[in-house]
Design a protein around this motif. Structure first.
Motif, PDB file in Angstrom:
ATOM      1  N   LEU A   3     -52.234   2.585  18.147  1.00  0.00           N
ATOM      2  CA  LEU A   3     -52.992   2.344  16.916  1.00  0.00           C
ATOM      3  C   LEU A   3     -52.136   1.737  15.808  1.00  0.00           C
ATOM      4  O   LEU A   3     -52.611   1.518  14.702  1.00  0.00           O
ATOM      5  CB  LEU A   3     -53.646   3.639  16.435  1.00  0.00           C
ATOM      6  N   LYS A   4     -50.881   1.450  16.127  1.00  0.00           N
ATOM      7  CA  LYS A   4     -49.996   0.823  15.146  1.00  0.00           C
ATOM      8  C   LYS A   4     -50.602  -0.510  14.708  1.00  0.00           C
ATOM      9  O   LYS A   4     -51.058  -1.299  15.530  1.00  0.00           O
ATOM     10  CB  LYS A   4     -48.610   0.598  15.747  1.00  0.00           C
ATOM     11  N   GLY A   5     -50.640  -0.715  13.425  1.00  0.00           N
ATOM     12  CA  GLY A   5     -51.190  -1.950  12.889  1.00  0.00           C
ATOM     13  C   GLY A   5     -52.647  -1.847  12.459  1.00  0.00           C
ATOM     14  O   GLY A   5     -53.176  -2.792  11.883  1.00  0.00           O
ATOM     15  N   VAL A   6     -53.285  -0.707  12.732  1.00  0.00           N
ATOM     16  CA  VAL A   6     -54.664  -0.520  12.288  1.00  0.00           C
ATOM     17  C   VAL A   6     -54.669  -0.292  10.785  1.00  0.00           C
ATOM     18  O   VAL A   6     -53.841   0.444  10.259  1.00  0.00           O
ATOM     19  CB  VAL A   6     -55.317   0.695  13.006  1.00  0.00           C
ATOM     20  N   ASP A   7     -55.578  -0.937  10.113  1.00  0.00           N
ATOM     21  CA  ASP A   7     -55.750  -0.728   8.676  1.00  0.00           C
ATOM     22  C   ASP A   7     -56.711   0.440   8.469  1.00  0.00           C
ATOM     23  O   ASP A   7     -57.843   0.404   8.951  1.00  0.00           O
ATOM     24  CB  ASP A   7     -56.318  -1.984   8.011  1.00  0.00           C
ATOM     25  N   TYR A   8     -56.217   1.480   7.800  1.00  0.00           N
ATOM     26  CA  TYR A   8     -57.032   2.665   7.519  1.00  0.00           C
ATOM     27  C   TYR A   8     -57.548   2.596   6.103  1.00  0.00           C
ATOM     28  O   TYR A   8     -56.874   2.027   5.253  1.00  0.00           O
ATOM     29  CB  TYR A   8     -56.195   3.941   7.718  1.00  0.00           C
ATOM     30  N   PRO A   9     -58.714   3.164   5.839  1.00  0.00           N
ATOM     31  CA  PRO A   9     -59.563   3.910   6.744  1.00  0.00           C
ATOM     32  C   PRO A   9     -60.142   2.992   7.825  1.00  0.00           C
ATOM     33  O   PRO A   9     -60.363   1.806   7.599  1.00  0.00           O
ATOM     34  CB  PRO A   9     -60.668   4.485   5.868  1.00  0.00           C
ATOM     35  N   ALA A  10     -60.377   3.568   9.006  1.00  0.00           N
ATOM     36  CA  ALA A  10     -60.865   2.814  10.157  1.00  0.00           C
ATOM     37  C   ALA A  10     -61.986   3.588  10.847  1.00  0.00           C
ATOM     38  O   ALA A  10     -61.905   4.806  10.987  1.00  0.00           O
ATOM     39  CB  ALA A  10     -59.727   2.566  11.147  1.00  0.00           C
ATOM     40  N   SER A  11     -62.980   2.871  11.286  1.00  0.00           N
ATOM     41  CA  SER A  11     -64.087   3.498  12.007  1.00  0.00           C
ATOM     42  C   SER A  11     -63.723   3.665  13.476  1.00  0.00           C
ATOM     43  O   SER A  11     -62.751   3.070  13.967  1.00  0.00           O
ATOM     44  CB  SER A  11     -65.343   2.629  11.892  1.00  0.00           C
ATOM     45  N   LYS A  12     -64.515   4.441  14.170  1.00  0.00           N
ATOM     46  CA  LYS A  12     -64.350   4.602  15.616  1.00  0.00           C
ATOM     47  C   LYS A  12     -64.380   3.224  16.278  1.00  0.00           C
ATOM     48  O   LYS A  12     -63.547   2.919  17.134  1.00  0.00           O
ATOM     49  CB  LYS A  12     -65.469   5.493  16.145  1.00  0.00           C
ATOM     50  N   LYS A  13     -65.313   2.383  15.882  1.00  0.00           N
ATOM     51  CA  LYS A  13     -65.426   1.032  16.452  1.00  0.00           C
ATOM     52  C   LYS A  13     -64.158   0.217  16.215  1.00  0.00           C
ATOM     53  O   LYS A  13     -63.682  -0.476  17.118  1.00  0.00           O
ATOM     54  CB  LYS A  13     -66.637   0.318  15.851  1.00  0.00           C
ATOM     55  N   ASP A  14     -63.590   0.318  15.015  1.00  0.00           N
ATOM     56  CA  ASP A  14     -62.338  -0.395  14.716  1.00  0.00           C
ATOM     57  C   ASP A  14     -61.216   0.051  15.651  1.00  0.00           C
ATOM     58  O   ASP A  14     -60.446  -0.765  16.157  1.00  0.00           O
ATOM     59  CB  ASP A  14     -61.891  -0.134  13.273  1.00  0.00           C
ATOM     60  N   LEU A  15     -61.129   1.368  15.867  1.00  0.00           N
ATOM     61  CA  LEU A  15     -60.073   1.912  16.730  1.00  0.00           C
ATOM     62  C   LEU A  15     -60.240   1.431  18.169  1.00  0.00           C
ATOM     63  O   LEU A  15     -59.273   1.013  18.823  1.00  0.00           O
ATOM     64  CB  LEU A  15     -60.087   3.443  16.678  1.00  0.00           C
ATOM     65  N   ILE A  16     -61.472   1.489  18.665  1.00  0.00           N
ATOM     66  CA  ILE A  16     -61.746   1.053  20.042  1.00  0.00           C
ATOM     67  C   ILE A  16     -61.411  -0.424  20.211  1.00  0.00           C
ATOM     68  O   ILE A  16     -60.763  -0.812  21.187  1.00  0.00           O
ATOM     69  CB  ILE A  16     -63.210   1.348  20.415  1.00  0.00           C
ATOM     70  N   ASN A  17     -61.825  -1.247  19.266  1.00  0.00           N
ATOM     71  CA  ASN A  17     -61.544  -2.684  19.359  1.00  0.00           C
ATOM     72  C   ASN A  17     -60.045  -2.962  19.356  1.00  0.00           C
ATOM     73  O   ASN A  17     -59.582  -3.894  20.010  1.00  0.00           O
ATOM     74  CB  ASN A  17     -62.223  -3.444  18.223  1.00  0.00           C
ATOM     75  N   HIS A  18     -59.287  -2.144  18.645  1.00  0.00           N
ATOM     76  CA  HIS A  18     -57.837  -2.357  18.559  1.00  0.00           C
ATOM     77  C   HIS A  18     -57.122  -2.055  19.882  1.00  0.00           C
ATOM     78  O   HIS A  18     -56.134  -2.709  20.204  1.00  0.00           O
ATOM     79  CB  HIS A  18     -57.253  -1.495  17.441  1.00  0.00           C
ATOM     80  N   VAL A  19     -57.597  -1.086  20.652  1.00  0.00           N
ATOM     81  CA  VAL A  19     -56.882  -0.694  21.880  1.00  0.00           C
ATOM     82  C   VAL A  19     -57.582  -1.111  23.172  1.00  0.00           C
ATOM     83  O   VAL A  19     -57.127  -0.746  24.253  1.00  0.00           O
ATOM     84  CB  VAL A  19     -56.617   0.829  21.942  1.00  0.00           C
ATOM     85  N   LYS A  20     -58.627  -1.899  23.082  1.00  0.00           N
ATOM     86  CA  LYS A  20     -59.428  -2.263  24.259  1.00  0.00           C
ATOM     87  C   LYS A  20     -58.595  -2.643  25.487  1.00  0.00           C
ATOM     88  O   LYS A  20     -58.874  -2.184  26.581  1.00  0.00           O
ATOM     89  CB  LYS A  20     -60.362  -3.419  23.927  1.00  0.00           C
ATOM     90  N   GLN A  21     -57.617  -3.478  25.323  1.00  0.00           N
ATOM     91  CA  GLN A  21     -56.859  -3.998  26.455  1.00  0.00           C
ATOM     92  C   GLN A  21     -55.582  -3.221  26.747  1.00  0.00           C
ATOM     93  O   GLN A  21     -54.856  -3.557  27.673  1.00  0.00           O
ATOM     94  CB  GLN A  21     -56.498  -5.470  26.196  1.00  0.00           C
ATOM     95  N   GLU A  22     -55.297  -2.197  25.986  1.00  0.00           N
ATOM     96  CA  GLU A  22     -54.005  -1.529  26.078  1.00  0.00           C
ATOM     97  C   GLU A  22     -53.956  -0.353  27.053  1.00  0.00           C
ATOM     98  O   GLU A  22     -53.072  -0.270  27.876  1.00  0.00           O
ATOM     99  CB  GLU A  22     -53.568  -1.038  24.693  1.00  0.00           C
ATOM    100  N   SER A  23     -54.869   0.586  26.934  1.00  0.00           N
ATOM    101  CA  SER A  23     -54.774   1.820  27.705  1.00  0.00           C
ATOM    102  C   SER A  23     -56.157   2.376  27.977  1.00  0.00           C
ATOM    103  O   SER A  23     -56.888   2.724  27.045  1.00  0.00           O
ATOM    104  CB  SER A  23     -53.950   2.862  26.945  1.00  0.00           C
ATOM    105  N   LYS A  24     -56.512   2.486  29.253  1.00  0.00           N
ATOM    106  CA  LYS A  24     -57.812   3.035  29.609  1.00  0.00           C
ATOM    107  C   LYS A  24     -57.937   4.492  29.165  1.00  0.00           C
ATOM    108  O   LYS A  24     -58.985   4.905  28.677  1.00  0.00           O
ATOM    109  CB  LYS A  24     -58.058   2.919  31.113  1.00  0.00           C
TER     110      LYS A  24
END
Length: 66
Positions: free
Chosen positions: A13-34
């Motif tokens: 989640l490094k680099g996420v701009d907070y506050p962040a929604s659940k959708k924002d978090l999911i979009n940030h890590v989509k390709q990283e870790s199942k």
């Protein structure tokens, strides 16, 4: 839910701009870790103020699923 390391969540989640929604978090890590993606998808639909809030919510879900 698979056990997810708080350190792994914070790293991904490094680099996420907070506050962040659940959708924002999911979009940030989509390709990283199942595993982390699966954990994030189980979060409640809310806005998280900081990475520790995300880890706390994941921990609560993990305890409830035991």
């Amino acid at each position: 839910m698979a056990k997810v390391s708080p350190a792994e969540v914070e790293r991904l989640l490094k680099g996420v701009d907070y506050p962040a929604s659940k959708k924002d978090l999911i979009n940030h890590v989509k390709q990283e870790s199942k595993e982390v993606l699966d954990a994030l998808q189980q979060l409640p639909d809310e806005t998280f103020q900081r990475p520790t809030d995300v880890n706390k919510a994941i921990g609560e879900i993990s305890r409830e699923s035991r």
